[in-house]
Scaffold this active site. Structure first.
Site, short mmCIF file in Angstrom:
data_model
loop_
_atom_site.label_atom_id
_atom_site.label_comp_id
_atom_site.label_asym_id
_atom_site.label_seq_id
_atom_site.Cartn_x
_atom_site.Cartn_y
_atom_site.Cartn_z
CD GLU A 182 3.94 -0.71 11.16
OE1 GLU A 182 5.01 -1.27 10.92
OE2 GLU A 182 3.85 0.50 11.40
CG ASP A 197 3.49 3.08 3.82
OD1 ASP A 197 3.11 3.35 4.97
OD2 ASP A 197 4.14 2.07 3.52
CG ASP A 247 4.48 3.96 9.53
OD1 ASP A 247 4.91 2.86 9.19
OD2 ASP A 247 5.13 4.78 10.21
CG HIS A 250 9.10 -1.80 4.59
ND1 HIS A 250 7.79 -2.11 4.93
CD2 HIS A 250 9.41 -0.70 5.30
CE1 HIS A 250 7.36 -1.22 5.80
NE2 HIS A 250 8.33 -0.35 6.05
CG ASP A 251 9.51 -2.31 8.76
OD1 ASP A 251 10.33 -1.56 8.20
OD2 ASP A 251 8.40 -1.91 9.17
#
Ligand code: TEU
Length: 641
Positions: free
Chosen positions: A309, A144, A251, A386-387
């Site tokens: 993302e 990530d 990200d 995970h969000d």
């Protein structure tokens, strides 16, 4: 309707079909499963396409996956010990959420040092071992990459804030204060960031504000500065690619280029002094230039795979440039309109739950299924990360007796039949659910949850506080971050043997865990394992097929056709098709006219799978009503194995 004879024929064909498929699965298991074989019916396309299109990606949230040393935190050796589990599930690529050295204000999305590993997770050498252990099993590994911002403790920021003349001053975004009519100091703009706070923090020592879209501990890097960009490419990307990782999940990839005029935005939410301003930092003027440069200089030379993302996108026309192959920007992106359903927007009211109906969900999915048609772009499929809260708690039915497993399997059927690269989030494959409603705010650890709750408290309105807590119970990022449930007997569900784990283990771990589901053909886990194989086997339909939705306004049934670019064997011009029909409700629903939907004769219809009892398909006719949370896939041809 079937004649009795035809029905028996179809049933027999199905029985033989499944018997063959299963026999084959078991044979192949010894060399890593059916999904690694590329010579199947409908897989002609696979040879021409990059591996990551039909590959199944699996996101590991390292703090909560597997703790090997009893400190209550997951770690890299723990993950390595579970790689066989992932290979058996059908995973092709592991995406590891940040493990870099970090003060953990935002669970590692605040990096202090890109080249070392947060000690509780392990070491750089552990990542090397993880890479080679993945490769041994035919899997890839992506890390990530968090390069919109660093931690406030990163050496670059420490230098940058040390004086206005420091050589790294411009690696971050510093602005002088403004003064209001009362002569009071106010921030350079009125922008509100993602974590319920203004985007500016005052630095007493150098008498300027720095910009942060997230927490004050996460200052934004200044991509306008070429030296800074070069340092990012060298110290983060090339460093890890040189060590052998296969690429990155990137990200906040559309926020590197900020609008250069730092001006106030209109007041859209008078409750707060600062205001949502995503138009000032999303898809800014130089964003495509930056991404192309990054790809050309740091990713393409390594053949690295990238998935970025994206957030706050107006629609497909904005998304396409990022993923159009000819533009050489990103291989894939996550677009969030579907996964944001139920939230009250990204800023002030994010956790004020906003109900929606199935047609709205269908609309978002259809838009990002079809936008690549006739283009050189690509799309992704996911409903967890995970969000966000757990999919079965948000889109399925996690609490009605008997419907948790049924709805989890329907969601699996849905995801596995959609076009694009499929991303699974840890625990989704066993139907992990949101944290219990009885847990209080003290069990929520996430900086975002805490900030929104704190903000609601500060407002003094008990209504806002209660609404926020209600929203957090459905949508909080914490739900997906609790420890993974490996078994029902060991301490902490087999996640860790520490006295205490960093987040609480779910109360339902005795029912929902890997050990209990392994080998049970009706379980959520075995259903996933099976349907991932079908997805690969019929990749022309499920991974690459065109998507046509039907019954758009139906509030309970979710119906679509996937059409292959391949003809049915021996029938030139007649395309292979799959009809996916799902009942997204607790009540029985009538079936659609399957024959008419597929445009074929009754005897040509083949039931590929029903979600009811996992692989048991016997006795289901095309006209039979759909039971509560039941999904089926029909084909217009006889499947071959
Ligand atoms: O998230 C970026 C982001 O803007 C959102 O999609 C995120 O879900 C947030 O909740 C918005 O309110 C990424 C990471 O995935 C997230 O975990 C980090 O907190 C964030 O960046 C900052 O690095």
């Amino acid at each position: 309707m079937h004649s009795h004879g035809a029905e028996t024929l179809v049933e027999n064909a199905n029985r033989v079909y499944y018997a063959n498929l299963y026999a084959k699965d078991h044979r192949h298991k010894t060399f890593h499963g059916l999904h690694h074989q590329a010579s199947h019916d409908g897989q002609q396309l696979l040879g021409k396409e990059p591996w990551w299109k039909a590959g199944v990606f699996y996101q590991v949230y390292p703090a909560s996956f597997k703790d090997s040393n009893g400190d209550g935190w997951g770690d890299i050796p723990g993950l390595i010990s579970k790689l066989n589990y992932l290979a058996d599930l059908g995973v092709d690529c592991v995406w590891l959420s940040p493990v870099f050295d970090s003060p953990q204000q935002d669970m590692g999305y605040d990096v202090r040092d890109y080249q070392s590993i947060y000690a509780p997770y392990g070491t750089v050498e552990d990542v090397d071992t993880l890479t080679s252990e993945c490769h041994k099993r035919g899997m890839k590994l992506i890390l990530d990459l968090v390069v919109n911002h660093t931690s406030i403790e990163h050496i670059w920021f420490r230098e940058s804030r040390s004086s206005r003349t420091n050589s790294k001053r411009n690696w971050y975004i510093w602005k002088p204060p403004r003064y209001n009519e009362k002569g009071e100091r106010i921030p350079p703009t009125n922008w509100r960031g993602y974590f319920a706070c203004p985007t500016w923090t005052w630095d007493e020592a150098t008498q300027e504000y720095y910009l942060h879209l997230y927490a004050p501990d996460q200052p934004d890097l200044n991509w306008e500065n070429k030296e800074c960009r070069e340092a990012i490419y060298e110290d983060t990307m090339r460093f890890w690619l040189d060590r052998g990782v296969d690429g990155f999940r990137i990200d906040t990839v559309n926020k590197y280029s900020k609008r250069t005029e730092y001006v106030d935005v209109p007041v859209t939410d008078p409750r707060w002094e600062s205001q949502p301003a995503p138009e000032m930092w999303c898809n800014g003027p130089r964003i495509h230039e930056f991404i192309r440069e990054m790809t050309a200089q740091a990713l393409a030379p390594y053949g690295a795979v990238s998935v970025g993302e994206l957030s706050n996108m107006a629609g497909p026309t904005d998304v396409l440039p990022y993923v159009s192959a000819a533009r050489r920007e990103l291989d894939m992106v996550f677009e969030f309109s579907m996964i944001r359903l139920g939230t009250g927007g990204g800023f002030g009211p994010k956790y004020i739950y906003r109900p929606y109906t199935l047609p709205t969900l269908k609309e978002h999915v259809a838009r990002f299924q079809t936008f690549i048609e006739g283009t050189d772009g690509w799309t992704t499929v996911f409903c967890e990360n995970h969000d966000n809260g757990r999919a079965v708690s948000r889109f399925g039915d996690a609490s009605s007796p008997g419907l948790w497993a049924r709805s989890s399997r329907v969601l699996a059927l849905w995801q596995a039949t959609l076009t694009g690269t499929l991303f699974l989030y840890q625990g989704q494959e066993i139907g992990m659910v949101n944290m219990p409603e009885t847990w209080g705010i003290e069990d929520y650890k996430d900086v975002e949850s805490r900030s929104f709750y704190e903000d609601a408290l500060q407002s003094g309105s008990t209504e806002l506080r209660d609404q926020t807590m209600n929203g957090l119970r459905i949508l909080a990022r914490d739900h997906s971050r609790i420890p993974f449930q490996w078994d029902g007997n060991s301490k902490h569900a087999g996640f860790s043997d520490a006295d205490e784990t960093w987040m609480r283990v779910h109360d339902r771990y005795k029912d929902i865990n890997v050990a209990r589901q392994t080998g049970d053909p009706g379980s959520v886990l075995e259903f996933w394992r099976h349907i991932l194989k079908l997805r690969k086997h019929f990749a022309d339909l499920f991974v690459y097929g065109s998507f046509r939705s039907r019954e758009d306004a139906d509030l309970n049934r979710y119906v679509y056709i996937k059409e292959s670019s391949i003809d049915i064997r021996g029938r030139a011009g007649v395309k292979r098709k799959a009809l996916v029909i799902m009942n997204w409700s607790k009540d029985t629903q009538s079936c659609v006219d399957v024959r008419a939907a597929l445009g074929c004769q009754e005897h040509e219809v083949h039931l590929l799978i029903t979600s009811l009892d996992g692989i048991q398909t016997n006795g289901v006719e095309t006209q039979t009503a759909l039971g509560p949370w039941e999904g089926r896939v029909y084909l217009n041809f006889q499947p071959r194995i």
